[in-house]
Motif scaffolding. Structure first.
Motif, short mmCIF file in Angstrom:
data_model
loop_
_atom_site.label_atom_id
_atom_site.label_comp_id
_atom_site.label_asym_id
_atom_site.label_seq_id
_atom_site.Cartn_x
_atom_site.Cartn_y
_atom_site.Cartn_z
N TRP A 82 0.87 -1.18 0.00
CA TRP A 82 0.00 0.00 0.00
C TRP A 82 0.90 1.22 0.00
CZ3 TRP A 82 -5.55 -0.34 1.02
CH2 TRP A 82 -6.19 0.89 0.94
N VAL A 116 1.53 4.90 0.76
CA VAL A 116 0.98 6.02 1.52
C VAL A 116 1.60 7.30 0.99
CG1 VAL A 116 0.92 7.12 3.81
CG2 VAL A 116 0.41 4.67 3.57
N ASP A 147 -4.30 5.41 -1.88
CA ASP A 147 -5.49 6.20 -1.58
C ASP A 147 -5.37 7.52 -2.34
OD1 ASP A 147 -7.42 7.75 -0.48
OD2 ASP A 147 -7.05 7.13 1.58
N ARG A 202 -6.52 11.85 1.80
CA ARG A 202 -6.75 11.74 3.25
C ARG A 202 -5.42 11.87 4.02
NH1 ARG A 202 -10.36 6.79 4.71
NH2 ARG A 202 -9.03 5.66 3.25
N GLN A 229 -4.57 7.02 5.92
CA GLN A 229 -4.06 6.10 4.89
C GLN A 229 -3.43 4.87 5.54
OE1 GLN A 229 -1.85 7.90 1.49
NE2 GLN A 229 -2.27 9.86 2.47
#
Ligand code: HAM
Length: 408
Positions: free
Chosen positions: A317, A319, A346, A350, A355
């Motif tokens: 993921w 960030v 994301d 945010r 995140q």
């Protein structure tokens, strides 16, 4: 009728792809028939006195006055298709998967839109084909990971036997007509064999005293059934002969079977099949086939605790620490995805904290943090979500870390 989505959709996809692989081993290819068919396709093949045709079909008349229905099962449409092929349809082996519709009273394991995975072999009028079909269905159940199922087997005999069986059973039941439930009193005249699988305890007790249907059948029908049982034994397939198994559809001849799973409750049939002869458009197509109820297969896997792990969990993921670097971030996640790494980012702007929370919730194995410092150096902060360790890596270093996880 249900939506099918996360978290269960990866299970469906897994079951469908392993089923396709097994069916290919036996020479079956896929057919996709229409969901909407003429009413007559089902009336003629399933029988006008069956519950499915009498009460359960969703039907409507289209603007052109045609009587149409949402298909309640797959066999009749497949045979309509094969009959249309003429000689080319003889000997065809096809499988299908998709939604079927029955306006039944919903309960656990019984839905109004449900999904079947089915297979039909046209022609091949031999007990060997019946046994092969059962072997194939067992192969499929095992490929899906199921072990706890019971195969119930019976014979409906040939059309001439059907009359003899109906007359024989009706004569024996006539003396006790008044003791049967209201439905069965009606079935006595319309379709007496349906009395055999009535769930009412009073009817069941009366049925239990009847001789097996085979005792009214011809020598030829009994010999056929004996041969099917012998071949199944030779293949080491355990079956239980159930003399009351009649099946709810009228197209069956000779062998019929149902596969029950003890983890399921009242609606315990995960699949069923049999030999049939369907007459459509002046042609009679003999065949043998089966269909599995996919919702019930998933319930059975749940009961055996064999549900496969979800396949959509991200590995990485990213960030986004610095929104002005979004171009570079999107480029990076794309290059990882093109290398086969399941990667999420994301894009909604945010906070870093939000995140990180989203990455943890999705079960990401690693998080990449990328800000202005790292961008200047061409590196990334790589956080191991299992150990909590964080270190700085360059692109080759990043790929080295994630690569072993790609093959597992
Ligand atoms: P069936 O027994 O009517 O046979 O349906 C096959 C399977 O579909 C059942 O064993 C069950 O798992 C599932 N099923 C049926 N109705 C529902 C429902 N309302 N909700 C959830 N699952 C359901 C046939 O359809 C035949 N065409 C089988 C066949 C193929 N015979 C020869 N070739």
């Amino acid at each position: 009728m249900s939506d099918i989505a996360e978290p269960v959709i990866p299970v469906w996809q897994h079951l469908e792809s392993s089923a396709r692989a097994v069916l290919t081993l036996y020479g079956f290819s896929e057919v996709r028939t229409p969901v909407v068919e003429r009413r007559s396709v089902f009336e003629r093949s399933l029988g006008t006195t069956t519950d499915v045709v009498q009460k359960e079909m969703y039907q409507f008349e289209d603007g052109g006055g045609r009587e149409l229905v949402l298909r309640p099962e797959g066999t009749a449409g497949v045979i309509r298709y094969l009959a249309g092929l003429g000689q080319d349809g003889a000997g065809a082996r096809v499988y299908y998967l998709g939604p079927m519709f029955r306006r039944e009273r919903p309960q656990a394991g019984r839905k109004r839109q449900f999904h079947q995975f089915g297979a039909e072999a046209a022609g091949e009028p031999s007990p060997y084909a019946d046994a092969e079909m059962i072997a194939l269905q067992v192969h499929l159940l095992q490929a899906w990971g199921l072990t706890n199922f019971i195969i119930k087997l019976n014979t409906r005999g040939m059309p001439v036997d059907r009359v003899a069986v109906q007359d024989g059973i009706r004569n024996l039941l006539e003396a006790r007509r008044g003791e049967l439930c209201e439905d069965c009193q009606r079935r006595m005249d319309a379709n007496v064999l349906r009395v055999m699988d009535c769930k009412n305890p009073g009817c069941r007790a009366i049925v239990a005293e009847l001789p097996p249907m085979t005792s009214f059948m011809s020598e030829e029908a009994r010999a056929y059934f004996e041969e099917v049982k012998r071949i199944l034994e030779r293949l080491d397939l355990q079956v239980t002969v159930d003399p009351n198994l009649v099946r709810g559809l009228d197209y069956y001849q000779h062998t019929v079977w149902e596969i029950a799973h003890p983890g399921l409750g009242a609606q315990d049939a995960v699949g069923a099949g049999g030999r049939y002869a369907i007459e459509l458009g002046g042609r009679e197509v003999p065949g043998v086939g089966f269909a599995m109820g996919m919702e019930r297969i998933i319930m059975a896997l749940e009961a055996e605790q064999k549900l496969p792990a979800p396949a959509t969990q991200p590995l990485v993921w990213l960030v986004s620490v610095e929104r002005s670097l979004l171009d570079a971030h999107l480029q990076l996640v794309q290059s990882l995805r093109l290398r086969g790494v399941k990667t999420r980012i994301d894009l909604g702007g945010r906070s870093i904290k939000a995140q990180m929370r989203a990455a943890a919730k999705a079960g990401a194995r690693w998080v990449i943090l990328h800000g202005a410092d790292e961008d200047a150096k061409g590196t990334f902060q790589l956080k191991d979500m299992e150990s909590g360790e964080q270190r700085e890596v360059d692109m080759p270093g990043l790929l080295e870390v994630v690569r072993p996880a790609l093959v597992s």
